[in-house]
Design a protein around this motif. Structure first.
Motif, PDB file in Angstrom:
ATOM      1  N   ARG A 176      -7.545  -3.015  -5.519  1.00  0.00           N
ATOM      2  CA  ARG A 176      -6.227  -2.509  -5.904  1.00  0.00           C
ATOM      3  C   ARG A 176      -5.754  -2.912  -7.300  1.00  0.00           C
ATOM      4  NH1 ARG A 176      -5.070   1.706  -2.568  1.00  0.00           N
ATOM      5  NH2 ARG A 176      -5.341   1.119  -0.384  1.00  0.00           N
ATOM      6  N   SER A 232       0.809  -1.213   0.000  1.00  0.00           N
ATOM      7  CA  SER A 232       0.000   0.000   0.000  1.00  0.00           C
ATOM      8  C   SER A 232       0.842   1.263   0.000  1.00  0.00           C
ATOM      9  CB  SER A 232      -0.925   0.011   1.221  1.00  0.00           C
ATOM     10  OG  SER A 232      -0.161  -0.095   2.421  1.00  0.00           O
ATOM     11  N   THR A 253      -3.481  -4.766   0.614  1.00  0.00           N
ATOM     12  CA  THR A 253      -2.104  -4.373   0.328  1.00  0.00           C
ATOM     13  C   THR A 253      -1.339  -4.007   1.593  1.00  0.00           C
ATOM     14  OG1 THR A 253      -2.976  -2.169  -0.213  1.00  0.00           O
ATOM     15  CG2 THR A 253      -2.502  -3.649  -2.057  1.00  0.00           C
TER      16      THR A 253
END
Length: 293
Positions: A236, A112, A202
């Protein structure tokens, strides 16, 4: 203080040093610093260069600790990426009334927080990890329950909550959301229960030298329906990485429909959240779901 009175506000470096001195005195003088972000359910501290300390930060996360201590050593040899290694099993005491753990430190940064050089490879490597996890013998593994936020269980556990949350979207969006939820409930899981991670975000994927290096946080893991592990597709992944993840997992369309249900449930919860980025991520997920991808 028993496990029902675990209080995040009391978890600090002083407490961790006290626990180490009490139970693992050989490690008590190592450098210690908090790890941020520490997650919603646990607080983590780096201990020296090669260890970390992880403590549950709320009563509801206490059962996750013993689960990880029991099962991570059994899962680790079966999966193609490193997972946290349990090096110390902390016991409840007068200082902290819940179990806690010392893990080996895994190098890398959360996906992330970095630009992944090859998102297709990350999607392929993650899919291979989840396929290997599903293949682990499920005998004796923990079924879905409060420890996993009922991930891996029937979606209809959250049916009443989702209907209450639908007011957070309006007009055609509410119609789309209600339709996605109906479609997810229409194809209940009927297969053999399999291991699932339960929180494939993430934040829990470590990247080192541009590639996926480790998978963290098995607090929501268990044995049941692996549909909850598909949610990263909408949170994502994009383009060819999304295709690679879908192909690599090799799941049927009913499982993907339930996966959309899990993604919808989480997005509806987060859409009005205040922490920076959560509402924006929820809006992104809803847009992806409503686009039919």
């Amino acid at each position: 203080m028993g496990p029902d009175r675990v209080d995040e506000s009391r978890i600090d470096a002083t407490l961790v040093r006290t626990l180490l001195a009490e139970q693992f005195p050989a490690w008590r003088d190592r450098p210690l610093r908090p790890v941020s972000p520490g997650g919603d359910d646990h607080r983590m501290f780096r201990l020296g260069d090669d260890l970390s300390v992880r403590l549950p930060s709320a009563p509801g996360s206490v059962p996750q600790v013993v689960k990880e201590q029991t099962w991570l050593p059994r899962l680790a040899p079966a999966v193609p990426l490193p997972v946290p290694a349990v090096l110390g099993v902390g016991r409840p005491s007068a200082h902290f009334g819940a179990p806690w753990s010392v893990y080996g430190w895994l190098e890398g940064r959360p996906a992330s927080s970095v630009d992944v050089e090859d998102p297709v490879r990350l999607a392929e490597d993650l899919a291979a990890f989840l396929v290997a996890l599903r293949a682990v013998d499920p005998a004796g593994g923990p079924g879905p329950g409060p420890h996993s936020a009922y991930r891996g269980g029937p979606l209809d556990h959250w049916d009443e909550e989702v209907h209450d949350l639908l007011h957070r979207v309006h007009g055609r969006e509410r119609d789309h959301a209600a339709g996605l939820w109906r479609d997810a409930l229409a194809v209940p899981f009927v297969g053999t229960p399999r291991w699932f991670h339960g929180d494939v975000s993430t934040n829990n994927l470590l990247v080192r030298d541009g590639v996926l290096a480790a998978v963290l946080d098995f607090g929501c893991s268990g044995v049941g329906d692996p549909a909850c592990d598909t949610v990263l597709l909408w949170t994502r992944l994009h383009g060819r990485a999304r295709e690679a993840f879908r192909e690599g997992l090799g799941l049927d369309e009913a499982t993907w429909a339930r996966g959309r249900g899990w993604a919808l449930w989480k997005a509806l919860i987060m859409i009005t959240n205040k922490p920076p980025g959560q509402a924006e991520l929820a809006r992104h997920v809803l847009n992806e779901l409503f686009a039919g991808v």
